[in-house]
Design a protein around this motif. Structure first.
Motif, PDB file in Angstrom:
ATOM      1  N   ILE A  54      -7.987   1.363  -5.606  1.00 45.38           N
ATOM      2  CA  ILE A  54      -7.838   2.723  -5.097  1.00 45.38           C
ATOM      3  C   ILE A  54      -8.806   2.904  -3.940  1.00 45.38           C
ATOM      4  O   ILE A  54     -10.016   2.658  -4.085  1.00 45.38           O
ATOM      5  CB  ILE A  54      -8.146   3.770  -6.190  1.00 45.38           C
ATOM      6  CG1 ILE A  54      -7.198   3.611  -7.378  1.00 45.38           C
ATOM      7  CG2 ILE A  54      -8.056   5.192  -5.622  1.00 45.38           C
ATOM      8  CD1 ILE A  54      -7.592   4.445  -8.590  1.00 45.38           C
ATOM      9  N   ILE A  55      -8.285   3.325  -2.793  1.00 48.45           N
ATOM     10  CA  ILE A  55      -9.125   3.667  -1.638  1.00 48.45           C
ATOM     11  C   ILE A  55      -9.029   5.178  -1.467  1.00 48.45           C
ATOM     12  O   ILE A  55      -7.950   5.713  -1.207  1.00 48.45           O
ATOM     13  CB  ILE A  55      -8.664   2.935  -0.364  1.00 48.45           C
ATOM     14  CG1 ILE A  55      -8.783   1.420  -0.557  1.00 48.45           C
ATOM     15  CG2 ILE A  55      -9.481   3.389   0.840  1.00 48.45           C
ATOM     16  CD1 ILE A  55      -8.258   0.609   0.624  1.00 48.45           C
ATOM     17  N   MET A  56     -10.146   5.881  -1.611  1.00 52.06           N
ATOM     18  CA  MET A  56     -10.113   7.341  -1.660  1.00 52.06           C
ATOM     19  C   MET A  56     -11.228   7.951  -0.837  1.00 52.06           C
ATOM     20  O   MET A  56     -12.368   7.477  -0.883  1.00 52.06           O
ATOM     21  CB  MET A  56     -10.222   7.819  -3.119  1.00 52.06           C
ATOM     22  CG  MET A  56     -10.318   9.324  -3.285  1.00 52.06           C
ATOM     23  SD  MET A  56     -10.391   9.828  -5.031  1.00 52.06           S
ATOM     24  CE  MET A  56      -8.666   9.722  -5.493  1.00 52.06           C
ATOM     25  N   ALA A 101       0.830  -1.208   0.000  1.00 50.67           N
ATOM     26  CA  ALA A 101       0.000   0.000   0.000  1.00 50.67           C
ATOM     27  C   ALA A 101       0.863   1.255   0.000  1.00 50.67           C
ATOM     28  O   ALA A 101       1.997   1.261   0.495  1.00 50.67           O
ATOM     29  CB  ALA A 101      -0.929   0.000   1.208  1.00 50.67           C
ATOM     30  N   ARG A 102       0.311   2.327  -0.561  1.00 52.70           N
ATOM     31  CA  ARG A 102       1.011   3.603  -0.651  1.00 52.70           C
ATOM     32  C   ARG A 102       0.019   4.725  -0.405  1.00 52.70           C
ATOM     33  O   ARG A 102      -1.118   4.671  -0.896  1.00 52.70           O
ATOM     34  CB  ARG A 102       1.649   3.738  -2.031  1.00 52.70           C
ATOM     35  CG  ARG A 102       2.439   5.025  -2.247  1.00 52.70           C
ATOM     36  CD  ARG A 102       3.094   5.009  -3.620  1.00 52.70           C
ATOM     37  NE  ARG A 102       3.767   6.274  -3.900  1.00 52.70           N
ATOM     38  CZ  ARG A 102       4.370   6.568  -5.047  1.00 52.70           C
ATOM     39  NH1 ARG A 102       4.382   5.671  -6.035  1.00 52.70           N
ATOM     40  NH2 ARG A 102       4.954   7.740  -5.223  1.00 52.70           N
ATOM     41  N   VAL A 103       0.428   5.759   0.331  1.00 51.37           N
ATOM     42  CA  VAL A 103      -0.459   6.857   0.714  1.00 51.37           C
ATOM     43  C   VAL A 103      -0.198   8.091  -0.146  1.00 51.37           C
ATOM     44  O   VAL A 103       0.951   8.441  -0.419  1.00 51.37           O
ATOM     45  CB  VAL A 103      -0.283   7.214   2.205  1.00 51.37           C
ATOM     46  CG1 VAL A 103      -1.063   8.482   2.549  1.00 51.37           C
ATOM     47  CG2 VAL A 103      -0.736   6.059   3.089  1.00 51.37           C
ATOM     48  N   ASN A 151     -11.486  -5.046   9.936  1.00 49.61           N
ATOM     49  CA  ASN A 151     -11.843  -6.279   9.216  1.00 49.61           C
ATOM     50  C   ASN A 151     -12.658  -5.972   7.960  1.00 49.61           C
ATOM     51  O   ASN A 151     -12.529  -6.646   6.940  1.00 49.61           O
ATOM     52  CB  ASN A 151     -12.591  -7.242  10.132  1.00 49.61           C
ATOM     53  CG  ASN A 151     -13.915  -6.691  10.627  1.00 49.61           C
ATOM     54  OD1 ASN A 151     -14.107  -5.476  10.656  1.00 49.61           O
ATOM     55  ND2 ASN A 151     -14.813  -7.563  11.026  1.00 49.61           N
ATOM     56  N   GLU A 152     -13.477  -4.919   8.029  1.00 45.58           N
ATOM     57  CA  GLU A 152     -14.280  -4.536   6.869  1.00 45.58           C
ATOM     58  C   GLU A 152     -13.388  -4.065   5.728  1.00 45.58           C
ATOM     59  O   GLU A 152     -13.559  -4.472   4.567  1.00 45.58           O
ATOM     60  CB  GLU A 152     -15.258  -3.428   7.270  1.00 45.58           C
ATOM     61  CG  GLU A 152     -16.183  -2.974   6.149  1.00 45.58           C
ATOM     62  CD  GLU A 152     -17.118  -1.858   6.598  1.00 45.58           C
ATOM     63  OE1 GLU A 152     -18.216  -1.750   6.015  1.00 45.58           O
ATOM     64  OE2 GLU A 152     -16.737  -1.096   7.516  1.00 45.58           O
ATOM     65  N   LEU A 153     -12.405  -3.225   6.035  1.00 46.40           N
ATOM     66  CA  LEU A 153     -11.522  -2.696   5.009  1.00 46.40           C
ATOM     67  C   LEU A 153     -10.638  -3.791   4.411  1.00 46.40           C
ATOM     68  O   LEU A 153     -10.454  -3.871   3.193  1.00 46.40           O
ATOM     69  CB  LEU A 153     -10.650  -1.580   5.591  1.00 46.40           C
ATOM     70  CG  LEU A 153      -9.834  -0.802   4.561  1.00 46.40           C
ATOM     71  CD1 LEU A 153     -10.728   0.120   3.746  1.00 46.40           C
ATOM     72  CD2 LEU A 153      -8.734   0.001   5.225  1.00 46.40           C
ATOM     73  N   VAL A 154     -10.097  -4.645   5.256  1.00 41.98           N
ATOM     74  CA  VAL A 154      -9.224  -5.724   4.776  1.00 41.98           C
ATOM     75  C   VAL A 154     -10.009  -6.704   3.913  1.00 41.98           C
ATOM     76  O   VAL A 154      -9.508  -7.203   2.896  1.00 41.98           O
ATOM     77  CB  VAL A 154      -8.542  -6.434   5.957  1.00 41.98           C
ATOM     78  CG1 VAL A 154      -7.803  -7.686   5.480  1.00 41.98           C
ATOM     79  CG2 VAL A 154      -7.565  -5.490   6.648  1.00 41.98           C
ATOM     80  N   ASP A 155     -11.262  -6.981   4.296  1.00 35.26           N
ATOM     81  CA  ASP A 155     -12.096  -7.869   3.480  1.00 35.26           C
ATOM     82  C   ASP A 155     -12.315  -7.294   2.081  1.00 35.26           C
ATOM     83  O   ASP A 155     -12.275  -8.016   1.077  1.00 35.26           O
ATOM     84  CB  ASP A 155     -13.449  -8.105   4.163  1.00 35.26           C
ATOM     85  CG  ASP A 155     -13.369  -9.105   5.301  1.00 35.26           C
ATOM     86  OD1 ASP A 155     -12.335  -9.794   5.409  1.00 35.26           O
ATOM     87  OD2 ASP A 155     -14.328  -9.185   6.085  1.00 35.26           O
ATOM     88  N   VAL A 156     -12.572  -5.985   2.004  1.00 34.19           N
ATOM     89  CA  VAL A 156     -12.753  -5.332   0.709  1.00 34.19           C
ATOM     90  C   VAL A 156     -11.460  -5.418  -0.108  1.00 34.19           C
ATOM     91  O   VAL A 156     -11.479  -5.709  -1.312  1.00 34.19           O
ATOM     92  CB  VAL A 156     -13.177  -3.864   0.893  1.00 34.19           C
ATOM     93  CG1 VAL A 156     -13.109  -3.114  -0.427  1.00 34.19           C
ATOM     94  CG2 VAL A 156     -14.590  -3.788   1.454  1.00 34.19           C
ATOM     95  N   ALA A 157     -10.329  -5.165   0.542  1.00 32.02           N
ATOM     96  CA  ALA A 157      -9.048  -5.249  -0.157  1.00 32.02           C
ATOM     97  C   ALA A 157      -8.809  -6.655  -0.697  1.00 32.02           C
ATOM     98  O   ALA A 157      -8.313  -6.827  -1.817  1.00 32.02           O
ATOM     99  CB  ALA A 157      -7.912  -4.841   0.782  1.00 32.02           C
ATOM    100  N   VAL A 189     -12.545   1.270  -7.379  1.00 31.85           N
ATOM    101  CA  VAL A 189     -12.398   2.395  -6.454  1.00 31.85           C
ATOM    102  C   VAL A 189     -13.332   2.196  -5.270  1.00 31.85           C
ATOM    103  O   VAL A 189     -14.533   1.969  -5.448  1.00 31.85           O
ATOM    104  CB  VAL A 189     -12.723   3.734  -7.149  1.00 31.85           C
ATOM    105  CG1 VAL A 189     -12.555   4.895  -6.165  1.00 31.85           C
ATOM    106  CG2 VAL A 189     -11.835   3.939  -8.373  1.00 31.85           C
ATOM    107  N   VAL A 190     -12.770   2.299  -4.068  1.00 26.38           N
ATOM    108  CA  VAL A 190     -13.561   2.262  -2.837  1.00 26.38           C
ATOM    109  C   VAL A 190     -13.524   3.663  -2.234  1.00 26.38           C
ATOM    110  O   VAL A 190     -12.447   4.192  -1.945  1.00 26.38           O
ATOM    111  CB  VAL A 190     -12.988   1.238  -1.828  1.00 26.38           C
ATOM    112  CG1 VAL A 190     -13.744   1.319  -0.504  1.00 26.38           C
ATOM    113  CG2 VAL A 190     -13.066  -0.170  -2.405  1.00 26.38           C
TER     114      VAL A 190
END
Length: 398
Positions: free
Chosen positions: A182-184, A160-162, A243-249, A212-213
């Motif tokens: 992309i998480i934005m 990951a990169r910010v 856990n929600e974010l990691v599941d989406v990833a 894109v999330v």
């Protein structure tokens, strides 16, 4: 990412399929011309006659095949002429001043016009090809939130990169290594909708983007709608759970570690199957093809697909009938069924939905649209079946 040699190999295979189809097309048109000439329009013509209806039905099925295969292979004028023929056959019994002989001659003229084959475009492979690099871009101006998300994703094994500025991210995206996700955030500074605006800008400029999330503290309809129209794959309200974010990833960027989505395709036209299989396998999907629809149920049970794709018009068993049969088995209840067809008849759309279809895509189709639809349906299908398995184990309803 797919390298140049792999792309050239897929392109070469697609061109070989087109060349093979072009070799066989004159024979198919000979058969079509014979069938049209055999329409019983002589002195014994009867619109309620079984022979007439059987003749028109056979012509319809042949035109349906040509419309789909020719369109997929870049022979668009041929495909359009075949679709026009579908409309003429479909309207044969409509009230018309034309006599049967004139109708026959109009269809015959279309068949003969299709002999002047014109290659108007290259067959499309689609650009939705999966890299499996586990690369994620985080676009978030709050350094604490960005740092927390970065920590969660790196802990889960992602690269990951910010990026702290949505504007800078939009300006530099083209020179960055392409991410899988992309998480934005939705808002940046005083701009409450900067995130969707940047994504729309990039899509207009570059075409396709990774999933894109969007993240937002707002949960109102207008904000969600803005995100959706910008192309959001998911919308998460803050504060976001780890856990929600990691599941989406994992859904979108954990491709190498997750089993490939399985797609069962049923179509009596081998040319269409071959082209579609090449497009889907290039995108990382595991594909099983079935030419004989009577063997589809057995294949579905053995293959356990995440998505089923059916042609609507097939001999002996139609796609709509096959969908109804699959839905009679509870195992296939959560599995999406997509219909591919050259016919956009409203009655068929209604019937396919009533008997268990989830989507209806006209041939020739945009490969990227088909792939995006398949991935979205497959993710939901796999997630739902996992929840069902958990509920059976724990006794708790999902």
């Amino acid at each position: 990412m797919e390298n140049t040699d792999e792309f050239d190999s897929h392109r070469s295979r697609l061109e070989q399929l087109r060349d093979s189809y072009l070799e066989k097309l004159p024979g198919r048109l000979d058969r079509m011309e014979y069938l049209v000439m055999a329409i019983p329009v002589d002195g014994d013509y009867r619109e309620d006659g079984g022979k007439l209806r059987s003749s028109l039905n056979t012509i319809y099925q042949e035109a349906h095949k040509i419309a789909g295969a020719a369109g997929s292979l870049g022979l668009l004028p041929t495909s359009r002429a075949a679709k026009q023929m579908l409309g003429m056959v479909d309207a044969w019994f409509d009230a018309s001043a034309e006599d049967p002989v004139s109708k026959q001659e109009a269809i015959l003229a279309l068949v003969r016009a299709m002999r002047d084959v014109e290659i108007t475009s290259e067959p499309e492979l689609g650009s939705v090809a999966l890299s499996g690099s586990r690369s994620i871009h985080i676009v978030e101006e709050d350094d604490l939130v960005a740092g927390e998300i970065l920590h969660w994703l790196e802990e889960a094994g992602f690269d990951a990169r910010v990026f702290m500025s949505a504007t800078v991210y939009g300006d530099t995206f083209e020179i960055l290594p392409p991410p899988d996700l992309i998480i934005m955030n939705i808002s940046f500074g005083d701009d409450a909708c900067a995130g969707p605006r940047i994504i729309r800008f990039l899509k207009q400029k570059l075409g396709n983007l990774p999933p894109v999330v969007f993240l937002s503290a707002r949960d109102d309809m207008d904000t969600r709608l803005d995100a959706l129209r910008a192309g959001a794959s998911r919308y998460l309200t803050q504060p976001v759970r780890q856990n929600e974010l990691v599941d989406v990833a994992r859904d979108y960027a954990d491709i190498e570690r997750a089993p490939a989505f399985r797609v069962l395709m049923v179509d009596d036209d081998e040319a269409v199957l071959a082209v579609n299989q090449l497009v889907l396998e290039r995108a990382g999907l595991e594909v099983r093809t079935v030419v004989d629809p009577k063997k589809a149920l057995e294949a579905a049970k053995a293959f356990e697909p995440d998505v089923v794709i059916l042609d609507v018009l097939m001999p002996e068993v139609s796609g709509i009938e096959l969908a109804a049969i699959l839905r009679q088995d509870r195992f296939f209840d959560p599995i999406p069924i997509l219909f591919l067809t050259s016919d956009a008849h409203p009655d068929q759309k209604v019937m396919s939905a009533a008997l268990g279809g989830d989507d209806y895509i006209n041939k020739p189709f945009d490969p990227d649209y088909l792939l995006t639809t398949i991935f979205a349906r497959a993710r939901r299908s796999r997630r739902l079946r996992e929840l069902l398995r958990q509920s059976q184990t724990t006794g708790i309803r999902p």
